[in-house]
Each structure stands twice: as C-alpha cells, then as structure tokens.
Design an enzyme around this catalytic site. Structure first.
Site, PDB file in Angstrom:
ATOM      1  N   LYS A  65       9.435   5.895   7.504  1.00  0.00           N
ATOM      2  CA  LYS A  65       9.721   7.318   7.317  1.00  0.00           C
ATOM      3  C   LYS A  65       8.426   8.107   7.319  1.00  0.00           C
ATOM      4  O   LYS A  65       7.579   7.934   6.441  1.00  0.00           O
ATOM      5  CB  LYS A  65      10.449   7.589   6.001  1.00  0.00           C
ATOM      6  CG  LYS A  65      10.970   9.048   5.925  1.00  0.00           C
ATOM      7  CD  LYS A  65      11.346   9.480   4.528  1.00  0.00           C
ATOM      8  CE  LYS A  65      10.175  10.052   3.771  1.00  0.00           C
ATOM      9  NZ  LYS A  65       9.735  11.377   4.288  1.00  0.00           N
TER      10      LYS A  65
ATOM     11  N   GLU B 168      -6.051  15.304  -9.375  1.00  0.00           N
ATOM     12  CA  GLU B 168      -6.309  15.270  -7.931  1.00  0.00           C
ATOM     13  C   GLU B 168      -5.914  16.607  -7.320  1.00  0.00           C
ATOM     14  O   GLU B 168      -4.739  16.989  -7.342  1.00  0.00           O
ATOM     15  CB  GLU B 168      -5.514  14.135  -7.282  1.00  0.00           C
ATOM     16  CG  GLU B 168      -5.818  13.968  -5.802  1.00  0.00           C
ATOM     17  CD  GLU B 168      -5.033  12.835  -5.161  1.00  0.00           C
ATOM     18  OE1 GLU B 168      -5.576  12.159  -4.283  1.00  0.00           O
ATOM     19  OE2 GLU B 168      -3.866  12.632  -5.537  1.00  0.00           O
TER      20      GLU B 168
ATOM     21  N   CYS C 255      -7.003  10.881   0.001  1.00  0.00           N
ATOM     22  CA  CYS C 255      -6.796  10.286  -1.322  1.00  0.00           C
ATOM     23  C   CYS C 255      -8.085   9.712  -1.895  1.00  0.00           C
ATOM     24  O   CYS C 255      -8.257   9.661  -3.115  1.00  0.00           O
ATOM     25  CB  CYS C 255      -5.720   9.210  -1.248  1.00  0.00           C
ATOM     26  SG  CYS C 255      -5.970   8.009   0.058  1.00  0.00           S
TER      27      CYS C 255
ATOM     28  N   GLU D 299      -0.528   2.602  -2.162  1.00  0.00           N
ATOM     29  CA  GLU D 299      -1.844   3.242  -2.021  1.00  0.00           C
ATOM     30  C   GLU D 299      -1.635   4.691  -2.437  1.00  0.00           C
ATOM     31  O   GLU D 299      -1.020   5.470  -1.724  1.00  0.00           O
ATOM     32  CB  GLU D 299      -2.351   3.112  -0.583  1.00  0.00           C
ATOM     33  CG  GLU D 299      -3.841   3.387  -0.450  1.00  0.00           C
ATOM     34  CD  GLU D 299      -4.117   4.790   0.034  1.00  0.00           C
ATOM     35  OE1 GLU D 299      -4.447   5.640  -0.832  1.00  0.00           O
ATOM     36  OE2 GLU D 299      -4.016   5.036   1.236  1.00  0.00           O
TER      37      GLU D 299
ATOM     38  N   SER E 102       1.710  10.028  -3.420  1.00  0.00           N
ATOM     39  CA  SER E 102       1.313  10.449  -4.756  1.00  0.00           C
ATOM     40  C   SER E 102       1.564   9.361  -5.785  1.00  0.00           C
ATOM     41  O   SER E 102       2.453   8.520  -5.630  1.00  0.00           O
ATOM     42  CB  SER E 102       2.070  11.712  -5.159  1.00  0.00           C
ATOM     43  OG  SER E 102       3.431  11.413  -5.406  1.00  0.00           O
TER      44      SER E 102
END
Length: 477
Positions: free
Chosen positions: A183, A388, A291, A257, A236
C-alpha cells in the site's frame, strides 16, 4: 556582493506522462478498485494531478489470494537465478524510465527534481540490482544452507520517499522468494502505480506484486489479513505501535522503521565548512521529510557562534520554490496537514523561548511551502528538541564535553540515526559505541547504500532493511 542568481531551469512536466486516472494493480492487471476514489494533489501548486482508484477490504482479500497463488504455484518454486533475472529487468526498466519517474515523483511529492533525479530514482534501481545479486546466493548469506521464504509480505510505505521506499521493501521480498501486497501512501500513490506498469513490462508473473492505493484502513486490512506472513512498515511511531499490537500473538514476522530525532554532533576540531554542508544536507534535504534527519544539532560551546554564523549564511543561499526547477534546493511540504504540524511546532518553539531565525528567501503565495528555519538557545525540555517535526526546522543545542554530548544525544525515545563531526578517529569510534542509534555517520550525513543495513531501535522501530542483514526479515530462519 550579492548571491549569484540562477535563471529558471524547469523540467518539463510532460515527461511524467501523467494520466487522468490510475487504478490499483492486482494479479498482474490494473483493475477498478471498489474503494472511494481519491484525488492526488501537486503540493507546489495545490492543483489536482489525477484521480486514483482505491481499494477496499474485499480488494485486499483478492490481492492477498493472488499473491498466495503466485507464491505457491510460481515464485517460491522458481530457482533463485531465474528470480534474479526479473529483478535485473525491473532495475533496468527503472533506469530506462528514470526521467519519467523523477518528474512524476516531484509532481506528486513536492521534492526538488534534482533530488528525485539524482538520489531517489537511481537508488531505487540500485536496490533492485543489489538484491538481484542475492537471489541465487541465499544459501551463502549466513542463514543456513537452504533458507526458505516466508510467503506473502504485506508492506505499507510513507509519502516522503515513495518510489525509494517501495524499492527498499519489494526488492528484498522478491529476491528471497516472497510475493507482495503493498500500500503506497495516500498522498503519493503515482510512482508506485507506474511501478505496476514496470512489472508488466518485465513480464513478472501475475500476482507476485500487487499495489493497493488507499487510506489507513487499507493498510490496517493488510496488517490484519490472516493469510499475510510478514508485515513491513515505514511511517510514524504512533502507527507502528498500533501495528505491533495487532500483530502481537500471531505468526506474522514484523519489521518497523519509524520516526527519529537524530543528533548531529559537531566538535571544535571538526572541519567547519564541511560540517555546515553536512548539517544542511542532514536537515533540509527533502524539506526535512526524512525520518533520519539531523534535526537536533549539538555544537561544542566554544564554536557555537561561529557555526551558527556560517550556517545561517549557507541556509540563506538555499533556493525555495518550484520543485520542477533544477535550481531549487527546497521544494514543497507534502500536504496541508504536514504544513500545519510544522507551523504548530515552530510556534511552540517561539512560545518556549527559543531564538528563531528564518531564511529571508521568498515563499510562493500558492502551494505548501515553509522557509528553512533554525532555532538557537534550545533546551532539551522544549517540544522542538523532543518531537519529530518532519520539516525544514533545525534545533541547535550546545555541549562542553564529549560526555555531555552523549548524554544530550541519547536523551530521546528515538534511536534511528546520528552524526559525528571531528578529526579524531578514536573519538568517532568511542562516540559511535556510546550513541543509541541504529545508524551513525562520521563526517557525513544521509549516506545510503543498498549493501548497508538501515534501521533503528527504541521508538524508531526494529529490524533492518538493506544489506545481507536485511534479507533475514524475509526468510524463515
């Protein structure tokens, strides 16, 4: 003397071969999805690029059944040397269609064309080339003489590197004999669907790769499907925790990850001009939508003012604007939602007393743009030092001793990456051993290679992608 001005050098959007409508790719064909169609936007102009058919839960079931059939009947039985031929063919087709893919990625994502062209697309091809080389050598990878694939891999990828994250996921899965249901992110589905065309061009057996656009509910359906053997997710930390809870107690293998808040540590003996370039690349590459971005700069106190002066000057030379312009350094933020999040965190930095400096570059009136920003006088308790931001915003903290640098660098729930800038090799090795980060760069930042494993721990996830180590996630060992 003023900054040298470049004339506009736009890449033609016609190269993208943009279609009005895109469909899910299931069992080797593009099919009508039974989900509600979505419209994908160009974040630089807010114009609608295309309508994309999306999947529903029933489409997920159809795709998983196709992947299982392809796995059982064809792909798992195929010798590795034959699987490798398909991966090599896919890699070459990515290269042949590289300009098209780069322009389409920039239109759909908002990143500068020079990054799509020179980084994302070549590295995506490199991952298929690299893993093609492993397909017939798995018995020598250190996982036993005859390691077996897992079966059907469900994969969910983010919007910051759409094609590259697809390659990170699909290449090792196929090389090890698994089939895939993937996806793409809701806001950036286009290059993934063009990858379906590439699978057709490569004559990949039907059902080996299936691509289902949609929102988070489709990702959840893939994760929850009882006939999926492995889940790979990049995104996330919040969603990663939900996935881990869902998978817990099942037979599914899982790699995550997730987010990061990387420390980029600069010592007083570092080559400062080189370090400034690394700092800029570490946080402003891809508008900070990375990230592993070096979003926390830790500078030794004795050189802090000098580094800040050099950094502000360098950032002021970055060009923000049309992502299709080959001279653009900072493109568009991917969505209105992400832009709102960035603005909210920046406002919290102002409210908590950090000193904000924003590049004086002009910002387009239309589109989702945010000028590169540097906060100094940042304390570890501030939100901009802890959360973040996932945008072009740098928080600068200082330290006096290496021990203090380690303490501050590790003061985070994340653990994805870090950077060290010093001329002392012994200090690099000592720091790398002390830093709680999955990847540590020395006198550079954001360097990736398909042969090098990547991943984090703590709230940055677990498992590795890339390299020999990354094969394990797709093998029964």
């Amino acid at each position: 003397m003023g900054i040298f001005e470049y004339a506009p050098a736009p890449e033609s959007r016609a190269i993208a071969n943009l279609k009005d409508h895109y469909k899910p790719f299931v069992d080797g064909e593009f099919v009508d999805g039974s989900g509600e169609p979505l419209k994908t936007l160009n974040p630089a102009t807010e114009e609608i690029l295309a309508e994309v058919g999306t999947a529903s839960a029933s489409d997920v079931d159809t795709a998983v059944k196709a992947a299982r059939r392809a796995y059982t009947d064809v792909w798992s039985k195929m010798p590795g040397v034959e699987r490798a031929k398909y991966l090599f063919r896919i890699a070459r087709l990515i290269q042949e269609r590289s300009r098209e893919l780069a322009v389409l990625e920039t239109l759909d994502n908002g990143k500068p064309i020079k990054e799509s062209r020179d980084s994302d697309v070549p590295t995506a091809a490199a991952h298929f080339f690299y893993h093609a080389g492993w397909a017939d050598k798995l018995g020598y990878a250190g996982y036993g003489p005859d390691p077996k694939p897992l079966g059907v891999a469900g994969q969910v990828i983010p919007w910051n590197f759409p094609l590259l994250m697809l390659a990170w996921k699909i290449a090792p899965a196929l090389a090890t004999g698994n089939t895939v249901v993937l996806k793409p992110a809701e806001t950036t589905p286009l290059t993934a669907l063009v990858f379906g065309e590439i699978c057709q061009q490569a004559e990949l057996p039907a059902g080996v790769v299936n691509i289902l656009p949609g929102a988070g509910d489709i990702g959840a359906s893939i994760v929850e499907h009882e006939d999926v053997d492995k889940i790979a997710f990049t995104g996330s930390t919040e969603v990663g925790k939900l996935i881990q809870r869902t998978v817990a107690g099942t037979r599914k293998k899982l790699t995550l990850e997730l987010g990061g808040k990387a420390a980029n540590v600069v010592f007083d003996d570092a080559p400062l001009d080189q370090a400034v370039e690394g700092i800029v690349n570490g946080i402003f590459f891809n508008q900070g939508h990375v990230c592993c971005a070096g979003s926390r700069l830790l500078v030794q106190e004795s050189i802090a003012e000098e580094v800040l002066e050099k950094l502000r000057y360098r950032v002021s030379t970055l060009r923000l604007g049309d992502p299709l312009d080959k001279n653009t350094d900072i493109g568009a933020i991917n969505s209105a939602e992400q832009l709102a999040k960035i603005r909210g965190l920046v406002e919290s930095g102002d409210a908590e007393g950090a000193q904000r400096w924003t590049s004086p570059c002009p910002v387009p009136d239309r589109g989702f743009f945010f000028a590169p920003t540097v906060f100094s006088d940042v304390h570890q308790s501030m939100r901009i030092a802890r959360e973040e931001i996932f945008g072009p915003v740098l928080s600068v903290l200082t330290f006096r001793t290496p021990e203090e640098a380690i303490t501050k660098a590790n003061n985070t729930p994340y653990g994805l990456s870090a950077g060290i800038w010093t001329e002392k090799g012994s200090r690099i090795l000592w720091m790398a051993n002390q830093l709680r980060a999955g990847v540590v760069w020395a006198n550079t930042f954001n360097r990736f290679d398909p042969a090098a494993p990547f991943g984090g721990y703590q709230e940055s996830g677990f498992g590795r992608e890339g390299g020999r180590t990354g094969l394990e996630a797709y093998l029964s060992v």
